[in-house]
Motif scaffolding. Structure first.
Motif, mmCIF file in Angstrom:
data_model
loop_
_atom_site.group_PDB
_atom_site.id
_atom_site.type_symbol
_atom_site.label_atom_id
_atom_site.label_comp_id
_atom_site.label_asym_id
_atom_site.label_seq_id
_atom_site.Cartn_x
_atom_site.Cartn_y
_atom_site.Cartn_z
ATOM 1 N N UNK A 35 -4.033 -1.144 -1.195
ATOM 2 C CA UNK A 35 -3.837 0.296 -1.407
ATOM 3 C C UNK A 35 -2.729 0.578 -2.391
ATOM 4 N N UNK A 36 -1.583 -0.057 -2.205
ATOM 5 C CA UNK A 36 -0.448 0.311 -3.062
ATOM 6 C C UNK A 36 -0.502 -0.391 -4.409
ATOM 7 N N UNK A 37 -1.190 -1.532 -4.495
ATOM 8 C CA UNK A 37 -1.229 -2.261 -5.760
ATOM 9 C C UNK A 37 -2.134 -1.537 -6.753
ATOM 10 N N UNK A 38 -1.641 -1.386 -7.976
ATOM 11 C CA UNK A 38 -2.448 -0.839 -9.066
ATOM 12 C C UNK A 38 -2.060 -1.613 -10.311
ATOM 13 N N UNK A 39 -3.073 -2.093 -11.029
ATOM 14 C CA UNK A 39 -2.769 -3.029 -12.118
ATOM 15 C C UNK A 39 -1.836 -2.437 -13.179
ATOM 16 N N UNK A 40 -1.807 -1.100 -13.302
ATOM 17 C CA UNK A 40 -0.989 -0.504 -14.354
ATOM 18 C C UNK A 40 0.362 -0.021 -13.829
ATOM 19 N N UNK A 41 0.629 -0.209 -12.537
ATOM 20 C CA UNK A 41 1.887 0.283 -11.978
ATOM 21 C C UNK A 41 2.713 -0.890 -11.467
ATOM 22 N N UNK A 42 4.007 -0.627 -11.219
ATOM 23 C CA UNK A 42 4.857 -1.695 -10.715
ATOM 24 C C UNK A 42 4.417 -2.076 -9.305
ATOM 25 N N UNK A 43 4.848 -3.250 -8.875
ATOM 26 C CA UNK A 43 4.445 -3.744 -7.553
ATOM 27 C C UNK A 43 5.383 -3.175 -6.495
ATOM 28 N N UNK A 44 4.817 -2.526 -5.493
ATOM 29 C CA UNK A 44 5.651 -1.964 -4.434
ATOM 30 C C UNK A 44 5.572 -2.815 -3.165
ATOM 31 N N UNK A 45 4.409 -3.410 -2.924
ATOM 32 C CA UNK A 45 4.181 -4.258 -1.744
ATOM 33 C C UNK A 45 4.544 -3.533 -0.454
ATOM 34 N N UNK A 46 4.219 -2.252 -0.363
ATOM 35 C CA UNK A 46 4.584 -1.530 0.855
ATOM 36 C C UNK A 46 3.421 -1.230 1.785
ATOM 37 N N UNK A 88 -2.957 -4.681 9.890
ATOM 38 C CA UNK A 88 -2.414 -3.682 8.960
ATOM 39 C C UNK A 88 -3.316 -2.452 8.940
ATOM 40 N N UNK A 89 -4.619 -2.711 8.907
ATOM 41 C CA UNK A 89 -5.574 -1.602 8.878
ATOM 42 C C UNK A 89 -5.396 -0.722 10.116
ATOM 43 N N UNK A 90 -5.183 -1.355 11.261
ATOM 44 C CA UNK A 90 -5.032 -0.581 12.491
ATOM 45 C C UNK A 90 -3.796 0.316 12.404
ATOM 46 N N UNK A 91 -2.715 -0.243 11.860
ATOM 47 C CA UNK A 91 -1.494 0.557 11.706
ATOM 48 C C UNK A 91 -1.718 1.730 10.750
ATOM 49 N N UNK A 92 -2.406 1.440 9.628
ATOM 50 C CA UNK A 92 -2.615 2.502 8.631
ATOM 51 C C UNK A 92 -3.468 3.630 9.204
ATOM 52 N N UNK A 103 -13.806 15.568 3.947
ATOM 53 C CA UNK A 103 -12.832 15.136 2.931
ATOM 54 C C UNK A 103 -13.566 14.870 1.628
ATOM 55 N N UNK A 104 -13.047 15.422 0.534
ATOM 56 C CA UNK A 104 -13.683 15.259 -0.769
ATOM 57 C C UNK A 104 -13.709 13.804 -1.229
ATOM 58 N N UNK A 105 -12.778 13.011 -0.698
ATOM 59 C CA UNK A 105 -12.699 11.618 -1.122
ATOM 60 C C UNK A 105 -13.792 10.786 -0.438
ATOM 61 N N UNK A 106 -14.370 11.326 0.635
ATOM 62 C CA UNK A 106 -15.383 10.595 1.397
ATOM 63 C C UNK A 106 -16.472 10.074 0.483
ATOM 64 N N UNK A 107 -16.786 8.789 0.610
ATOM 65 C CA UNK A 107 -17.820 8.217 -0.235
ATOM 66 C C UNK A 107 -17.254 7.496 -1.438
ATOM 67 N N UNK A 108 -16.022 7.790 -1.807
ATOM 68 C CA UNK A 108 -15.394 7.078 -2.925
ATOM 69 C C UNK A 108 -13.954 6.746 -2.553
ATOM 70 N N UNK A 109 -13.744 6.534 -1.229
ATOM 71 C CA UNK A 109 -12.393 6.402 -0.713
ATOM 72 C C UNK A 109 -12.093 4.933 -0.474
ATOM 73 N N UNK A 110 -10.966 4.469 -1.011
ATOM 74 C CA UNK A 110 -10.613 3.062 -0.821
ATOM 75 C C UNK A 110 -10.326 2.787 0.652
ATOM 76 N N UNK A 111 -9.695 3.769 1.313
ATOM 77 C CA UNK A 111 -9.370 3.567 2.725
ATOM 78 C C UNK A 111 -10.651 3.470 3.561
ATOM 79 N N UNK A 112 -11.610 4.334 3.245
ATOM 80 C CA UNK A 112 -12.881 4.334 3.965
ATOM 81 C C UNK A 112 -13.601 2.999 3.783
ATOM 82 N N UNK A 113 -13.632 2.536 2.536
ATOM 83 C CA UNK A 113 -14.307 1.272 2.250
ATOM 84 C C UNK A 113 -13.658 0.118 3.002
ATOM 85 N N UNK A 114 -12.322 0.063 2.928
ATOM 86 C CA UNK A 114 -11.616 -1.056 3.552
ATOM 87 C C UNK A 114 -11.713 -0.950 5.075
ATOM 88 N N UNK A 115 -11.684 0.294 5.590
ATOM 89 C CA UNK A 115 -11.787 0.475 7.039
ATOM 90 C C UNK A 115 -13.150 0.023 7.541
#
Lengths: 744, 157
Positions: A35-46, A88-92, A103-115
């Protein structure tokens, strides 16, 4: 960088030492949830979602922040990794609402896919869920902060890419919230990318909200036409309407970002102000009519009013496609006229050599000094400005020569405030300082030029840099000495071995240059609009906004003897007043076409949706009109044939020497800059963009001394725009930044 | 917004960091302006600190909301900062905080009606050996009991 070999899930893969595990896995197509990793952004690892098992390590490690080393053995799907990822998923999901259906993100949601893959069917959490207030952050982004999982991608995007830190993580622990400082609305011109980077439905597109579900839409690859970058985008359509625009990756052009203008301008297409039916004016009254009648009316009108071809003047928008510009110049020249132009905003549309761009967008990241002349680059060309900002993050410095001290998203080391009438003198000063440093002989015109310390500072910065670039922006178009300015910029670049980037050729102007959509011997835009021609062809031209001397233009176009054929996509009062026939043409995303960008890359695209109402693609309208007038060489059946033909042309290179002289200019001049959301007709009709802070800008900035000379005080109207007296403007000019139409 | 005296004090801290890293002094700067403003911060003050240290306002807000020693709402003349972390909690801090709230007729985070006292739950103040404990001004009060609290409150004027 040393090549190393590691093993992921038993597969031997290659990377370089120091490369993160997730980056290698992504390249190899091995899926690791994140979720937090994005190839164009710094690494947060949170977010900890990308935990993987690394042999020899007692605990699972985050793949996004673990650097690979030789012989490393990584397991992304074994028992240990899966257990960690599920935990981790359970905590999130503890605090994430179960509102996917609304939710407008439904169907294209990274959280939904990973869940779906890692989540448990049953929640063990019986306590109350946390609720967070939504924030009002402007007309473009809808917030639903209860859904936020605190990945901080939007925060890092603001700090690292947009350069304006607007979102932040306030509070701590259970009270942590992602929010802006005050709910004043986001200021960035790239803010829409936060919607793309948000992995959940916390930040979604406001104009798109509740329109249609993501899986109901078609995604069509196309090109954004507003600026000279030609960002790659997907138009997402439903029932023949563009519902949303999202970024498409192209590392050489727009990376993964697009500007808000490219993202939200599609709203303009669906505006009520479109012209849907052909219209003819009979005895001063407008009548709707059929295409056949309208085309006959137009062809007969041209035949009747322009018995000699040279009596025709053709003007086109610089946002027209390559195909349209090619056909229109062929049409005009076929009728025997060389009076054609696209430079409607130019105060001096001369035949002088056009400053060339000889640096690519990717190269821009590697420069170590940029001199920006006559440009508010951040708002004019957001993606080019973004590349320069990336260079500044690597230590590049930037100096500016502008009429106003603009709000850039990087530090400006040397800034010279210069009114249009003094620009030639300032650039001459810099050139003289450069030539002095190089111990070169001075050309005569520099003898009497005085050199100030700031000129020397800029010259030093250019000479000390290994890869400098000089950028010329669009304010030069309104300068009566634009040809001299361009010549001096080119000389400065030569003397400092700098590359040049001509950002004054906005929109699709490179296509217009390619097909020579300007006169060789005939009349240019200014002359056409002050001529007594008897026939005019206007292609998507809206005189009140587009023409530099709009009153004069409208007066000449409305002349009783003049026959005006207007091909327009939007309704416009000034066009209604002066035209005799209006042929509705397809707008952005409704026609196939080609865009040539600043790197000279020609990008062709097909239509995303069918044209609104009865409007037709511009190239077809021009072709039929040409056929009706018995012009030869218009037997095209497909726009790609036209593009092939147009791209085989080479632009005429002018070798006209421009003498540098003290041209007489008025003591007080006006620099007129539209907000980026008033730069063309489509974006002017995009209602959400107009409500943003950038869209609302409307002020005539003037310094105290000049205000006194003009007898202006704070809040007065200068050419219809409220006056703001401040000292960030050069003496002797008024800087008008507005969304209102140009007044003379 | 920030007084000259406060600016002088902030500058002392700014000087301790390398040039261009003036934003590192944000915590001290907030402490100084909070003290000057009677113990709490306002949005305007945070904006002023951000401008003075040339940093984004939201970054100041992040610091001001993360640490317990900044008050983002107005406070009473005295702030009773009551620890509710593990050692104090095991020794009955929750009960004492409720007692305090009842006695002052005030909820944590609010100001008493006479404007004299406000109560705030804070994280560990490093005096676990003497829990339950609280801090008023620069003074620690340890091994608190209901009786002890009564005495402390009497002493607050």
């Amino acid at each position: 960088m040393v090549d190393i070999e590691i093993e992921i899930d038993g597969k031997v893969v290659h990377g370089y030492s120091g490369e993160t595990v997730i980056s290698i896995a992504d390249r190899e197509g091995i899926d690791i949830p994140r979720f937090c990793y994005h190839k164009k952004l710094s690494v947060a690892a949170n977010c900890r979602m990308c935990l993987v098992d690394i042999e020899g390590n007692p605990n699972p490690q985050p793949a996004c922040s673990t650097q690979s080393s030789f012989g490393m053995k990584v397991h992304t799907k074994n028992e240990k990794a899966k257990t960690a990822q599920k935990a981790v998923m359970e905590f999130l999901l503890i605090n994430h609402p179960l509102d996917c259906p609304i939710c407008d993100q439904g169907g294209e949601c990274e959280l939904q896919d990973v869940a779906m893959e890692f989540g448990s069917d049953i929640s063990r959490f019986t306590e109350g869920k946390r609720i967070v207030d939504d924030k009002e952050i402007g007309a473009l982004i809808q917030t639903d902060m209860t859904r936020c999982i605190h990945c901080t991608r939007c925060v890092r995007f603001g700090a690292e890419v947009a350069g304006i830190v607007e979102m932040g993580a306030t509070g701590r622990s259970e009270d942590l919230k992602i929010e802006p400082f005050l709910s004043e609305g986001i200021q960035s011109e790239l803010s829409g990318n936060m919607i793309d980077v948000c992995p959940v439905g916390a930040l979604t597109s406001k104009p798109f909200r509740y329109g249609v579900r993501s899986w109901q839409m078609n995604s069509i690859q196309t090109i954004a036409r507003h600026d000279l970058v030609g960002s790659n985008i997907f138009t997402q359509t439903h029932e023949s309407k563009v519902k949303r625009v999202v970024a498409r990756d192209n590392e050489n052009i727009n990376e993964t970002w697009i500007s808000d203008r490219d993202r939200f301008s599609y709203q303009g297409l669906n505006s009520d102000n479109r012209i849907l039916i052909p219209k003819i004016k009979i005895k001063g009254e407008w009548q709707d009519t059929s295409w056949d009648d309208a085309l006959d009316f137009a062809a007969n009108g041209i035949k009747k009013h322009a018995k000699e071809g040279s009596q025709i003047g053709t003007l086109a928008s610089k946002n027209a496609t390559l195909e349209e510009l090619y056909l229109l110049q062929k049409f005009t020249r076929g009728l025997g006229s060389d009076n054609l132009d696209y430079r409607l905003d130019a105060a001096n549309p001369s035949n002088a050599k056009v400053l060339e761009s000889n640096i690519s967008l990717t190269e821009l990241e590697t420069i170590d000094h940029a001199l920006i002349v006559n440009s508010y680059l951040r708002l004019e060309q957001p993606m080019i400005n973004h590349r320069i900002r990336k260079a500044t993050l690597n230590g590049a410095s930037v100096s500016t020569i502008n009429a106003k001290a603009f709000d850039f998203n990087y530090r400006i080391s040397h800034s010279v405030l210069t009114s249009p009438q003094n620009t030639v003198a300032t650039l001459s000063g810099v050139l003289k300082a450069l030539l002095d440093k190089n111990s070169q002989t001075l050309p005569d015109y520099l003898n009497s030029v005085s050199v100030h310390q700031t000129h020397i500072d800029i010259a030093n910065a250019l000479l000390n840099a290994e890869h400098p670039v000089v950028v010329l922006g669009e304010h030069v178009n309104g300068n009566k000495c634009s040809d001299q300015v361009a010549t001096l910029v080119s000389e400065i670049a030569k003397a400092s071995e700098a590359k040049t980037l001509n950002a004054s050729l906005t929109g699709n102007a490179h296509s217009a240059e390619r097909v020579n959509f300007k006169p060789e011997n005939g009349k240019n835009a200014l002359q056409i609009l002050s001529s007594d021609f008897t026939a005019f062809v206007l292609f998507d031209v809206y005189p009140t906004f587009d023409c530099i001397d709009s009153e004069n233009a409208i007066e000449h176009l409305s002349h009783d003897d003049a026959f005006v054929v207007a091909m327009n996509s939007f309704d416009d009062e000034s066009v209604l007043n002066c035209a005799n026939v209006i042929l509705p043409i397809a707008s952005f995303y409704e026609t196939s076409g080609t865009h040539i960008n600043v790197d000279n890359i020609a990008q062709s695209y097909s239509a995303s949706v069918k044209s609104a109402g009865e409007s037709k693609p511009g190239w077809k309208v021009i072709k039929v009109l040409a056929d009706l007038l018995n012009l030869q060489g218009f037997d095209f059946t497909d726009s790609s044939q036209i593009a092939d033909k147009a791209l085989s042309l080479t632009p005429n290179t002018s070798e006209i020497e421009v003498p540098i002289s003290n041209s007489k200019m008025p003591n007080i001049t006006t620099v007129w800059q539209y907000t980026p959301y008033a730069s063309d007709v489509v974006v002017r009709h995009a209602s959400s963009l107009q409500q943003t802070r950038i869209g609302q800008i409307s002020e005539a900035s003037v310094c105290k001394a000049t205000a006194k000379l003009l007898e202006l005080s704070e809040g007065d109207l200068y050419k219809g725009v409220p006056v703001n007296i401040n000292e960030s403007v050069a003496e002797g000019c008024v800087f008008v930044h507005t969304h209102l139409p140009r007044q003379c | 917004m920030i007084s000259d005296q406060a600016k002088k004090e902030i500058d002392i801290w700014v000087a301790k960091y390398p040039e261009g890293r003036q934003s590192s002094a944000v915590m001290q700067a907030l402490t100084i302006v909070q003290k000057e403003n009677g113990g709490s911060l306002t949005n305007e003050l945070k904006q002023a600190v951000a401008d003075y240290l040339e940093m984004p306002t939201i970054s100041v807000q992040e610091v001001a909301t993360f640490y317990e020693n900044y008050n983002n709402k107005p406070v009473g003349k005295h702030v009773i900062r009551f620890c509710h972390n593990i050692s104090c909690m095991l020794n009955g801090s929750d009960e004492l905080i409720s007692y305090l709230e009842e006695k002052l007729d005030v909820k944590t985070g609010e100001i008493s009606k006479d404007g004299l006292v406000s109560v705030k739950r804070v994280e560990c103040l490093g005096a676990c050996v003497g829990g339950p404990m609280c801090q008023i001004g620069d003074q620690y009060y340890e091994n608190l009991t209901k009786k002890g609290i009564d005495e402390i409150l009497e002493g607050l004027t």
